[in-house]
Design a protein around this motif. Structure first.
Motif, mmCIF file in Angstrom:
data_model
loop_
_atom_site.group_PDB
_atom_site.id
_atom_site.type_symbol
_atom_site.label_atom_id
_atom_site.label_comp_id
_atom_site.label_asym_id
_atom_site.label_seq_id
_atom_site.Cartn_x
_atom_site.Cartn_y
_atom_site.Cartn_z
ATOM 1 N N THR A 286 0.830 -1.211 0.000
ATOM 2 C CA THR A 286 0.000 0.000 0.000
ATOM 3 C C THR A 286 0.858 1.252 0.000
ATOM 4 O O THR A 286 0.597 2.204 -0.753
ATOM 5 N N ALA B 160 -6.902 -0.063 -4.807
ATOM 6 C CA ALA B 160 -8.257 -0.558 -4.545
ATOM 7 C C ALA B 160 -8.246 -2.062 -4.303
ATOM 8 O O ALA B 160 -8.941 -2.568 -3.414
ATOM 9 N N MET B 161 -7.450 -2.774 -5.093
ATOM 10 C CA MET B 161 -7.334 -4.226 -4.931
ATOM 11 C C MET B 161 -6.865 -4.579 -3.519
ATOM 12 O O MET B 161 -7.420 -5.481 -2.871
ATOM 13 N N ARG C 55 -7.007 -2.599 -0.785
ATOM 14 C CA ARG C 55 -8.028 -2.175 0.177
ATOM 15 C C ARG C 55 -9.163 -3.188 0.253
ATOM 16 O O ARG C 55 -9.668 -3.507 1.341
ATOM 17 N N TRP C 56 -9.561 -3.683 -0.894
ATOM 18 C CA TRP C 56 -10.632 -4.681 -0.934
ATOM 19 C C TRP C 56 -10.207 -5.933 -0.179
ATOM 20 O O TRP C 56 -10.941 -6.468 0.653
ATOM 21 N N SER C 57 -9.007 -6.397 -0.452
ATOM 22 C CA SER C 57 -8.539 -7.646 0.148
ATOM 23 C C SER C 57 -8.400 -7.539 1.658
ATOM 24 O O SER C 57 -8.508 -8.540 2.372
ATOM 25 N N LEU D 198 -13.703 -1.825 2.313
ATOM 26 C CA LEU D 198 -14.514 -1.821 1.100
ATOM 27 C C LEU D 198 -14.880 -0.418 0.643
ATOM 28 O O LEU D 198 -14.931 -0.142 -0.562
ATOM 29 N N ALA E 1 -11.952 0.980 -1.166
ATOM 30 C CA ALA E 1 -11.807 0.309 -2.459
ATOM 31 C C ALA E 1 -12.820 0.846 -3.458
ATOM 32 O O ALA E 1 -12.486 1.114 -4.621
ATOM 33 N N ARG E 2 -14.043 1.005 -3.015
ATOM 34 C CA ARG E 2 -15.088 1.535 -3.907
ATOM 35 C C ARG E 2 -14.717 2.924 -4.418
ATOM 36 O O ARG E 2 -14.829 3.205 -5.623
ATOM 37 N N TYR F 81 -11.833 2.644 -7.014
ATOM 38 C CA TYR F 81 -12.304 2.110 -8.293
ATOM 39 C C TYR F 81 -13.154 3.146 -9.033
ATOM 40 O O TYR F 81 -13.070 3.265 -10.263
ATOM 41 N N SER G 237 -14.383 -4.946 -11.345
ATOM 42 C CA SER G 237 -13.887 -4.941 -9.965
ATOM 43 C C SER G 237 -14.850 -4.200 -9.049
ATOM 44 O O SER G 237 -15.138 -4.641 -7.926
ATOM 45 N N VAL H 154 -17.004 -5.185 -5.454
ATOM 46 C CA VAL H 154 -17.034 -4.404 -4.209
ATOM 47 C C VAL H 154 -18.474 -4.050 -3.844
ATOM 48 O O VAL H 154 -18.876 -4.139 -2.680
#
Length: 249
Positions: free
Chosen positions: A75, A102-103, A105-107, A111, A114-115, A118, A140, A144
């Motif tokens: 990050t 974003a990938m 953050r999502w993992s 969320l 990430a949203r 994206y 992607s 999310v």
């Protein structure tokens, strides 16, 4: 040295590759260990205010640490890459770095972040007429939205992405979209609408030997058939799923 004001992202990547290879040769760095070489290259480019090249190093370092499961360090490098691409005036690479962020953050379960990332990337790709990148961001984003239980948004995004991938013939992405649509419809108890998406997705996954995804489809179809009181179909789908997961366990 190419001026940072005029260096494109591909030129920056070429310069980084040359620097890393030179460092490996001069310092005897092992072929498989590029982290130290990238760090040294980054230090040099930063000292020259060569922001595109420095940012490309940071982006590659982020990828390396992400592949090792180190989300925090990845990050930090992705954020650095984004900021330096922004300084260099390369907005396309800013969007790419946001996709990587974003990938991560999502993992890690963030969320909302990430949203937002994206959405920023998608807005840029749509504004600049980059359909391939835009649909990747949209797919992607659909995932999310689904994770956030924003099902209407997820369904719309999955369907938009599916339309694009059907036209381009990207079978793996087609299966991913169909699976997502099926999940969203199943979540809303739209059993008969969900069934054809899972069936079509399962055929593609089976032909490509994507066992886990095929098994996921079979589990979903078993649930659908059970809800519709199609007990023989439910039994058959459940057996398919059990066989798959017994093999892949």
């Amino acid at each position: 040295m190419t001026s940072p004001d005029h260096a494109g992202s591909s030129g920056a990547a070429d310069a980084v590759q040359r620097a890393v290879e030179a460092l490996k040769e001069s310092h005897g760095i092992a072929e498989g260990n590029t982290v130290e070489a990238l760090k040294q290259a980054r230090t040099f480019f930063s000292s020259q205010q060569a922001y595109p090249q420095a940012a490309t190093c940071a982006l590659n370092l982020g990828d390396l640490f992400w592949s090792q499961g180190n989300a925090d360090t990845a990050t930090a490098y992705y954020e650095t890459a984004r900021d330096e691409f922004d300084i260099a005036g390369i907005p396309h690479e800013v969007a790419s770095a946001n996709m990587n962020l974003a990938m991560v953050r999502w993992s890690t379960g963030d969320l909302s972040a990430a949203r937002a990332l994206y959405l920023d990337a998608l807005a840029y790709y749509e504004a600049t007429g980059s359909p391939k990148e835009a649909v990747s961001a949209k797919l992607s984003l659909a995932g999310v939205h689904e994770a956030l239980e924003e099902f209407d948004f997820a369904l719309a995004a999955y369907k938009d992405a599916l339309e694009y991938y059907l036209e381009s013939g990207n079978e793996r992405r087609i299966g991913q979209c169909r699976l997502g649509i099926g999940r969203v419809l199943l979540n809303g108890n739209h059993y008969e609408e969900a069934e054809p998406y899972f069936l079509a997705a399962s055929e593609g996954f089976k032909s490509r030997k994507q066992q886990h995804q095929f098994g996921e489809c079979m589990v979903a179809l078993a649930d659908i058939y059970h809800a519709l009181e199609r007990n023989e179909d439910a039994r058959r789908a459940f057996e398919e799923a059990r066989n798959v997961f017994a093999i892949t366990a």
